[in-house]
Design a protein around this motif. Sequence first.
Motif, PDB file in Angstrom:
ATOM      1  N   SER A 269      -3.323 143.491  -7.708  1.00 10.83           N
ATOM      2  CA  SER A 269      -1.955 143.908  -7.976  1.00 10.83           C
ATOM      3  C   SER A 269      -1.823 144.236  -9.458  1.00 10.83           C
TER       4      SER A 269
ATOM      5  N   GLU B 287       3.500 150.894  -4.465  1.00 13.70           N
ATOM      6  CA  GLU B 287       4.556 150.273  -5.261  1.00 13.70           C
ATOM      7  C   GLU B 287       5.835 150.079  -4.462  1.00 13.70           C
ATOM      8  N   ALA B 288       6.071 150.954  -3.461  1.00 19.28           N
ATOM      9  CA  ALA B 288       7.316 150.849  -2.693  1.00 19.28           C
ATOM     10  C   ALA B 288       7.136 151.494  -1.328  1.00 19.28           C
TER      11      ALA B 288
ATOM     12  N   GLN C 238       1.373 147.082   2.361  1.00 18.60           N
ATOM     13  CA  GLN C 238       2.195 146.131   1.622  1.00 18.60           C
ATOM     14  C   GLN C 238       2.224 146.495   0.141  1.00 18.60           C
ATOM     15  N   GLN C 239       3.282 146.108  -0.529  1.00 18.61           N
ATOM     16  CA  GLN C 239       3.370 146.343  -1.971  1.00 18.61           C
ATOM     17  C   GLN C 239       2.199 145.658  -2.660  1.00 18.61           C
TER      18      GLN C 239
END
Length: 426
Positions: free
Chosen positions: A22, A65-66, A370-371
Motif C-alpha cells: 500500500s 485508490e478508489a 480492494q483499495q
Amino acid sequence: MSALSRRNFLALSGSAAAVALSPPAGAAMGPNDKFDLVITGGEVLDPSQSLRAKRDVGIRWGVVEAVQESIPAERALKSIDATGKLVLPGLVDLHCHVYPYGSAIGIPADELVPFQGTTTVVSAGDAGVNNLAAMRRFIVAQTRVRMYAFVHIANNGLSGFPIAELYNIDNAQVEACAMALAENPDFLIGVKVRMSENIIFKHGVEPLKRGIQACEMCGWPARMMVHIGGVETKELMSDILNLLRPGDVLTHAYSGFPNMSGAFTNIVQDGKLLPAALAAKQRGVIFDVGHGGGSFDFTVAEVAIPGGCSPDTISSDIHVFSGNTPGMPFLPNVMSKFMAMGFSLEQVVSMATIAPARIINRAPKIGTLQQGAPGDVSIMELVEGPVTFVDTRNNKRDGKAYLKPVQTVVNGVPFGRPYQAPFAVR
C-alpha cells in the motif's frame, strides 16, 4: 515533485515492492489530486468484496485508490471507457507455460494478455533447478505480467519436451530441488510433478514422494502441483490422491486422458468418482482445472462435480501446443465452459482471481480490486448468445454466453492505449 521528499519518491518509483505494498502515508490523495488512470462506466465484479455494481475504478501510483459510484472526469489524467463491459480484478492463471526459449512449450506471458486478460501467471514446472535462474533473470525480469512458478522436480524441467523428463528417475534430485525452493521463496509456489504413465514410466509414486520430500526440506510451506491424466493403473491414481497434503494442487483434475494401454485411470473410473478423490477434496487438496490440449473432459467433470469435487481454481494450461487445439484453452474460454456447466459468472471469476491469488500468497492483494491492491484490471465483454464449447476429447456442450477480453491493465499501466508517460512497468 516539491511536495515529495527524495526518499518518498524513490520508494514509489518503479519496483515490484512499491506496487505490492500500500502507498506510504505521504501518498494519501488530496481533494485536488488526480488519478493516473480511471476506468469509467463499467460493471465492477469483484468476488473478493462480494461486489457487483456499476463503479468507476481510480488507480494512482500503480495501486487501486478508489472504487466508487462516480469519479469526476476532471480528476483523471487518463481514462478508459468501460461502459457495457465487465471490470474484473486482473485474472490469475495458476497453471500455464510461460518460459519461452527455456522450456520447449512456453509462450511469452505478455503475448497471452490480449487473449487471456491475465495479469498474474504461474509457470507450471517449465523450469527445473538447472534452468530456474535463467527464467528469473531473463524472462521474469523483462515481463510486464506478474510471474511466479512451480519448479519441476526434474532438474531439466520441460526443456527436453517431448522427451519424457522422468523416465530416468535420476533426473528427480530431491536436495537440488529443495535448494531451489529455499533460495527462491519470493518467487516459487512449490514443486511440480507430472504423474502420467507416458512421463514417469513404471516409477509409481516415487516422483511424487520426491517432490513432497523437497517441499518439506526447504524450510517454508511449499505446495505440490501434481499433474494427472493417463496414470499407469487405477490403483496408482488412488495412491497419488492419498499422498496429497492439504493445500497441494491436483491439476488436470477432470482429465479423461487414457493411459498407454488405453485404460481410463483418472479420478472417475467406470463412471464413478474415486473415494480417494473425495477424501482428498475434503481434507483440503486444491482441485485445479488445467484444461490444456488433452486434460479436460466434460464427462469426467459431470460426474466429479456433483460427487463433491468441484473446482477450486480454473486455469488454462496454455502452451504452444494446447493453444492450437479445438478446445481453445485460453483462460476466459475455460471460464466460459464452466458457466455452460451451470456455474455463475461470480463463481468462475472467483476461481480465476481471488482463489488462485490466495494459493500464490506472494504479493498482497492480488486477485482483488480492494483499495491498496496493485492496479491489475481485466476488462471483459460478456457476449450473450448461443455458443458451443469443445473439450479435449471432442465432447461438445452448448452455452448461452462467453467472456471476451477487451483490455488489460497491469500495475496501473494499460496494455495499449491510453499510453502512459513516462511509460512505467514494475
